[in-house]
Design an enzyme around this catalytic site. Sequence first.
Site: not given
Ligand code: UD1
Ligand code: UDP
Length: 373
Positions: A97, A119, A133, A210, A212, A243
């Site tokens: 998603d 999924e 999502e 984490h 949105r 996060h």
């Molecule tokens: C994204 C997904 C969400 C998922 C989550 C898992 C979308 C819209 N959102 O949200 O569905 O639950 O990932 O964690 O697709 N960043 C880093 N390094 C990383 C990852 C993120 O610096 O490795 C920072 C960056 O500043 C980035 C921000 O986090 O711009 C947000 O990342 P983004 O993928 O836009 O949103 P998530 O909240 O991570």
């Molecule tokens: N996870 C991880 N390290 C962390 C936090 C979560 O490896 O510090 C793993 C967790 O076990 C799960 C996945 O990341 O498999 C979930 O990711 P997240 O919560 O970012 O996204 P969501 O599932 O809400 O989309």
Amino acid sequence: MEIKTVTIFGTRPEAIKMAPVVKALQESENIENKILVTAQHREMLDQVLRLFQLKPDFDLDIMKHKQSLTHIMAKALEGIEKVLTEVTPDLVLVHGDTSTTLAGALAAYYQKIPVGHVEAGLRTYDKYQPFPEELNRHLTGVIADLHFAPTGKAKNFLLNEGVDEGSIFVTGNTVIDALLYTANIDYTFEDPVLKEFDFDRGPVMLLTAHRRENWGQPLEDICYAVKELVENNSDLRVIYPVHLNPRVREVVFSILGGHNRILLIEPLDYLPFVHLMKSVDIVLTDSGGIQEEAPSLNKPVLVLRNVTERPEAVEAGTVKVVGTDREKIYNEVSCLLNNKDEYNKIALAKNPFGDGKAAGRIVKIIEDYFRKS
Ligand code: UD1
Ligand code: UDP
């Protein structure tokens, strides 16, 4: 028979849940798979690639600090189009998603390439929860030709929306495949703080948040509830791998920073994280994946969302939805801390998400699909 597939993913949870699928595709004699990562996440994606020894064939490297939803969609669509034009696969596989998911499905559709959705069928029917999502998943489902639903309930959502029954397959969730594989690896913490941490000295709560839709006030309320719990329970300790999203970190560090029983740490790699889940007593989270994983480790999960697209977990009794209200969170955690019967009722309920063999089923279905067509 040689079937050409491209698996597309970009974030931490997609990588974890797609890793078993990629492994199973690689084992098939009938399939040649290419891995395309958008790198919507960078560090949080790379650690999963390392753990499962996955080498992307294409890496779009799109992540930007504080990126917008439009940035991800635009960059991912553009990059995926180029790769699909070059590879001309028979099938594209996307997961779940995220923005990467929808971009992958849409890019494939534009080139009339069939899409398999791993999924599939999770729904809240509230288009802003989870945001974005819920719609990403819904729209991907409209595009998809093969729907790999983790549970019967997810299948029913799709049937009710008019999806052809012959295209829906109940496979279990691949997260359980990834979890069981990882939980069985012998591991001791390398992180100096976790290495020294005495998990037997009183209750330990794992926290992650984490989403949105929780940015701003809801996340602040979550943090204040946790702070109050720690202040009123002198033996309670909290571990929160925060996060990397700066919008999350700003709030969390300002409210929870500096408390000696609240450990704010960097996101953990999946291997230590799974072992951390095994070691704690309570899980408080707004994560989707953790709601599915923690029950397999017999940990009670309190979900920091107003609704969940995983109602089967609620029905099975493995999770409880507590929302983001400060008082409600305080009361529900207190109940788990003080009421052993209530704790055991949630901790020992049976996980409805699968048996760890979902990826193999998905690959067999793909082979059958092309054998028949
Ligand atoms: C994204 C997904 C969400 C998922 C989550 C898992 C979308 C819209 N959102 O949200 O569905 O639950 O990932 O964690 O697709 N960043 C880093 N390094 C990383 C990852 C993120 O610096 O490795 C920072 C960056 O500043 C980035 C921000 O986090 O711009 C947000 O990342 P983004 O993928 O836009 O949103 P998530 O909240 O991570
Ligand atoms: N996870 C991880 N390290 C962390 C936090 C979560 O490896 O510090 C793993 C967790 O076990 C799960 C996945 O990341 O498999 C979930 O990711 P997240 O919560 O970012 O996204 P969501 O599932 O809400 O989309």
